[in-house]
Design an enzyme around this catalytic site. Structure first.
Site, PDB file in Angstrom:
ATOM      1  N   ARG A  19      28.477  42.802  42.634  1.00 55.02           N
ATOM      2  CA  ARG A  19      29.460  43.805  42.819  1.00 55.02           C
ATOM      3  C   ARG A  19      29.539  44.341  41.436  1.00 55.02           C
ATOM      4  NH1 ARG A  19      32.967  39.285  46.163  1.00 55.02           N
ATOM      5  NH2 ARG A  19      32.775  40.355  48.269  1.00 55.02           N
ATOM      6  N   THR A  20      30.033  45.642  41.146  1.00 58.67           N
ATOM      7  CA  THR A  20      30.372  46.149  39.890  1.00 58.67           C
ATOM      8  C   THR A  20      31.288  45.608  39.243  1.00 58.67           C
ATOM      9  OG1 THR A  20      29.841  48.269  41.022  1.00 58.67           O
ATOM     10  CG2 THR A  20      30.890  48.268  38.842  1.00 58.67           C
ATOM     11  N   GLN A  21      31.075  44.971  38.014  1.00 57.13           N
ATOM     12  CA  GLN A  21      31.977  44.116  36.996  1.00 57.13           C
ATOM     13  C   GLN A  21      32.553  45.366  35.788  1.00 57.13           C
ATOM     14  OE1 GLN A  21      32.856  41.130  37.830  1.00 57.13           O
ATOM     15  NE2 GLN A  21      31.386  39.777  36.842  1.00 57.13           N
ATOM     16  N   ASP A 123      34.239  46.084  45.269  1.00 57.56           N
ATOM     17  CA  ASP A 123      32.891  46.823  44.745  1.00 57.56           C
ATOM     18  C   ASP A 123      33.315  48.235  44.492  1.00 57.56           C
ATOM     19  OD1 ASP A 123      29.674  47.076  45.958  1.00 57.56           O
ATOM     20  OD2 ASP A 123      30.413  47.020  44.027  1.00 57.56           O
ATOM     21  N   PRO A 124      34.251  48.580  43.315  1.00 52.00           N
ATOM     22  CA  PRO A 124      34.600  49.803  43.331  1.00 52.00           C
ATOM     23  C   PRO A 124      33.495  50.895  42.646  1.00 52.00           C
ATOM     24  CG  PRO A 124      35.403  48.404  41.362  1.00 52.00           C
ATOM     25  CD  PRO A 124      34.670  47.540  42.502  1.00 52.00           C
TER      26      PRO A 124
END
Lengths: 242, 223
Positions: A19-21, A123-124
């Site tokens: 997931r995008t951090q 997970d934007p």
């Protein structure tokens, strides 16, 4: 090995994808305004890698179908993925071959749903998007953030533009701006951002969309003025500072 | 091993205040039109009120993306209801649906603070007030959102609602006339605007009665 991979995941379990951090290569502010004949949008061409200005020819304003224009700030790779989604959306719209085409309001709604859906999955897509266009004489200008917050207005901006450009627009925007006046207003905002946003670069594009069609200008630079009295002797009010 | 913390939040508070007052044969639902994030104003004329059915209006403040998603879910459920039952949902029915919809996401809530206002099947005003996960009750009046703590004590004082502990239960709808109630709502918002930074710009007021729906807008301070 496995445990360090797991440390990089946000509330995840075994089978989850990454997931995008945080974003890596980012674009800074985009500004959009309605004017007499349509929409004007401005964005610089910088792609920053943290504090390094790594890329200086990133096109952050793109056409979407016949009636819309999208401008993006935030993670550039996520913007590229959004462009792929939009490509497919427009393709399917064209394949209906029914003489109808998606207008800016519909594209904005689609983007809002995509961004909100990704936010729901933790997970934007790390972008703030501006969507503008004209269809059947009606002008439309909207904004979506990475968590799905969206609205439309006569003038919108992302990132630092909200702090530095919106106040100028609130004072000086009018319903009946001509193209030249609109460009001057956008340049005033972009210049302000150049002075104060450290991730801004002096190479920008301005896009115009009207009922007739869309044009994105060639990249150009703004003249900057450093001969303000306050810049000449900056420490005169605070001796000893720098 | 320390747990890694997220560096983004799926929630944001876009601010705003909502109020509703129930009368003997009318209902007033109002919300300001400011949308904020952090210390910035995103837009000054954003409607927080949604028409769910002919006799049900919902005003919601909180996280705007969740509010919009909630409005969409309820609208679409109402459409299905109309197809299945060939009639509009009553306000109390919509109230239950809203509660169930909110609780459905009990473990990843809609960050929405709702006030549902409308007319019940007898034509009397009804107001339902909610928390983010669906607890609700029918009341005579309610305020939700960033300015709620400023408005509620004022409404308690002005509307002199009977104690909910009394038996038999006394009706909570206000004896005020429609015009008086609308005026009261305007006063609530201009006062809340003074002290709450997230409330202001303008207030949108919906008045529901036997004759139909009326909409009023009143300008508020923009600072």
């Amino acid at each position: 090995m496995v445990s360090s991979q797991n440390e990089n995941r946000l509330l995840s379990s075994e089978g989850d994808s990454q997931r995008t951090q945080y974003p890596y290569v980012t674009g800074t502010s985009v500004i959009g305004i309605k004017y007499k004949d349509g929409i004007l949008m401005a964005a610089d061409m910088g792609g920053s890698y943290g504090s390094t200005i790594r890329y200086k020819s990133v096109e952050r304003l793109k056409q979407v179908g016949k009636h819309s224009l999208i401008g993006a700030s935030g993670e550039i790779s996520d913007f590229q993925e959004i462009l792929r989604y939009l490509d497919e959306l427009i393709l399917h719209d064209n394949m209906w071959d029914d003489g109808n085409s998606l207008g800016p309001k519909e594209v904005h709604n689609y983007l809002t749903r995509v961004m909100y859906n990704r936010r729901n999955k933790f997970d934007p897509l790390w972008n703030s998007l501006i969507l503008g266009g004209v269809k059947n004489g009606k002008k439309y200008l909207g904004s979506v953030s990475m968590i799905g917050v969206h609205f439309e207005d006569d003038h919108v901006a992302t990132g630092f533009g909200n702090h530095l450009a919106r106040p100028i627009l609130r004072e000086e925007w009018r319903e009946d701006l001509t193209f030249e006046e609109g460009v001057k207003l956008l340049e005033k905002c972009m210049r302000n951002l150049l002075y104060r946003d450290r991730s801004a670069v002096n190479k920008l594009q301005i896009a115009k969309i009207t009922e007739e069609g869309l044009t994105i200008s060639q990249p150009y630079s703004l003249k900057t003025f450093w001969n303000f009295a306050a810049f000449q002797n900056p420490t005169v009010g605070a001796e000893g500072s720098w | 091993m320390t747990k890694e913390h997220a560096n983004w939040s799926p929630y944001d508070n876009n601010g705003g205040t909502c109020v509703a007052i129930a009368g003997a044969d009318y209902c007033v639902i109002a919300a300001d039109t400011r949308m904020s994030t952090g210390y910035s104003i995103l837009t000054r004329d954003y409607s927080k009120i949604s028409k769910l059915a002919d006799k049900s209006f919902m005003a919601s403040s909180g996280f705007q993306a969740d509010v919009k998603a909630l409005q969409k879910v309820l609208s679409s459920r109402h459409l299905i209801y109309q197809h299945q039952h060939n009639k509009q949902m009553s306000c109390p029915a919509m109230a239950q649906l809203l509660s169930n919809t909110l609780y459905y996401k009990r473990f990843f809530p809609y960050y929405a603070f709702n006030v549902l206002g409308g007319l019940d099947s007898e034509g009397k005003g009804c107001v339902f007030t909610y928390d983010a996960v669906g607890s609700y009750e029918r009341v005579g009046y309610s305020a939700q959102g960033s300015g709620a703590t400023l408005i509620t004590p004022f409404l308690d004082n002005q509307l002199k609602s009977p104690s909910p502990l009394l038996l038999p239960a006394k009706d909570a709808v206000t004896p005020l006339s429609e015009a008086e109630a609308v005026d009261l709502v305007k006063t609530c918002f201009s006062s809340a605007t003074e002290r709450d930074i997230y409330t202001g710009d303008s207030v949108e007021i919906i008045i529901l009665n036997a004759n139909g729906v009326r909409r009023e807008t009143e300008q508020l301070r923009k600072d």
